[in-house]
Scaffold this motif. Sequence first.
Motif: not given
Length: 724
Positions: A72-73, A92, A94-95, A115, A170, A199, A202
């Motif tokens: 998902n990430i 990388c 991130t939401p 992370d 990110r 991560d 999440n």
Amino acid sequence: MSTGKLTLLLLCFCLLGNYALGQKKNAAYQYHIKRATSAIKIDGVMDEAAWQRADTAADFFMVLPMDTSRANIKTSVRMTYDDNNLYVLAVCYTPGAGPYMVQSLKRDFDFQKNDNFIFFIDPFDARTDGFSFGANAAGGQWDGSMYEGGKVDLSWDNIWSSSVKNYGDRWVFECAIPFKSIRYKKGTRNWGINFSRNDLVNSEKSSWTPIPRQFPTAALAYTGTLVWDEDPPVASSNISVIPYLLGGLSKDFEKGTPVSWRKDAGGDAKVALTSSLNLDLTVNPDFSQVEVDQQVINLNRYELFFPEKRQFFLENGDLFSNFGYSDIRPFFSRRIGLNAPIRFGTRLTGKINKDWRVGVMDLQTGEATVGASAAQNYGILTFQRRVFSRSNIGILFVNRDATGSTPASGVAGSAYNRNVGVEYNLASSNNIWTGKLLGLKSFSPGVKGHDFVAAGHLQYLSKYWTLYLQDEHVGKNYNAEVGYVPRSGYNKISPLILHNFFPKSGAVLIHGIQLSSTYYFDEAFKRTDNESILSYVITFRNRSSLSFSGLDTYVKLLRPFDPTNTGQGSLATGTEHHWNTADVQFVSKPQNVFTYLFDASWGGYYDKGTRLSLSGQVGYRFQPYVNLTLNTTYIDLHLPLPYGQNSFWLVGPRADVTFTNSLYFTTFVQYNQQVNNVNINTRLQWRYRPASDIFIVYGDNSIPSPFTVKNRQLVVKWTYWWNI
């Protein structure tokens, strides 16, 4: 090991030989690396033309919590190179804007508590050994050498540079790995490669190639392929000289001696004979900056094991130290230099080609400072030949010879001890089947017979089942003076079975039941002791875990033993003891800045006594600069006279402060009630340039009550890594 069991194991290994010949699982996943078209600045900013031209590895697969979908990430990776360096850049995503979960800026962080982005390089594409590099979201570096197909030795250290830059959606990792810092074969255009992302926010771990969830993302059996557009550059002159200067003072308050001043110098040299074969030289090495061992309350009948931490022994150290089993080690490097200074040493390690690895080591020590024993020479020779897909056959020879005269007698020492061994390590192409067959023989003056070892194990590891069986025979006269073999004269069998369940929804991610046993017999196959454990383990989706265990223990003492290890007298040889124990353990989720672990057990003990054991760890981090932990163990024993009631505390607070990713301060205090000692160790490390450091180390030991200092020492050490 009985003839029947050995024959059965040999038959199983032969039948699995064809299974081990399978092709590389993820060979279809290829990354085509191109030479850089512009200079690269390591700053976490993707603004160079070379990055725009580079291919992209993206669409990672989820490994945890499930391994049945894409991640998902989102993560994307680019690679390029020039004449001197291999470059990697990872974006990388991130939401949201964070916060990121990191322990500190400390090097070689805990993978599970940060992370991070990490990648794995297998330059020979042999799927057995390689190198790992990466960083957490705050820029703390990670590097290590890889062995046994997926294990990472974080003690390995070398020159490389990296930068992490944080954005709103990110964080970007960028690094340069000098070709001089890794080992590879000239002209090899296909390397193993994989990228891993953890991560915590999440609760997702992902990988570029698909990996079954029961394996780590470091599993080299599941790497993709790094395809070079031309032969990788060959490092020109690859010689490193690493001198050190040291000054210090110490005082022994118990003996009442005056302050002792220390001035010392020495160093190491690394010479790359080929791009994959390295010669290490050391003269008068010093290891004063090495971190102290974490103490334990010792209620064991046999010698405890503490891992090697000295840099000289670490690169390709698995060739020497991983031969055998955890309790059958024909070579254990911590035996060298024990109470005796190492004068000089040389070591040749690396790969001859894709199939052959070699290790040769020779060290000379001076006379022992304790025990008045002679100077010693240690010689170790090992070869490893890859067979099938990922399996190998290894040969080891260990020799110790006295080379000087003892101060007490003045007579030249002639004592020796030698070990020779061979082992076959099975690793199937998909890592589901693994195993080992081991044979060892020792040679000591005046000893004949019962001086050999035969052992083996076989493991099946799938998502739902783990099946394991190990068998050992160690003769009563087997002697590994440069090894770690705490017990001899026994036969041992250890079966294990585990089954996992995967709920489709809810808070529980995985739960499983496990039954394991360890049975010891003497050489006539009469039972001497055994322990069986029935456990139920629950792992939650937030990565916390809970386990319940019941233990059944039986011991027939083969020698007198003090069950408190405090010198209060010993239980007699031949006495039999049997008890049961219940245990529960909980580990909190790693995403929080406050983390904790708790373990409690209660049950019987020797001589119809009882034992209560409580242990825990609490931690708090002020991201990303400070990480505080407190380890505590409490053991309460109730036994008949003369022992009575005995309780022991072991308390170990620790503070890790990382001012930057090159300036670290650590304080570690350990109060051990069993040995009535308080130890303090503090270390300031400034990495003023890659792989070059200044250390200030202070340590002391004291009696807690009434408070009395036993000894103190202060050391200042300077090292410099000079590439010629």
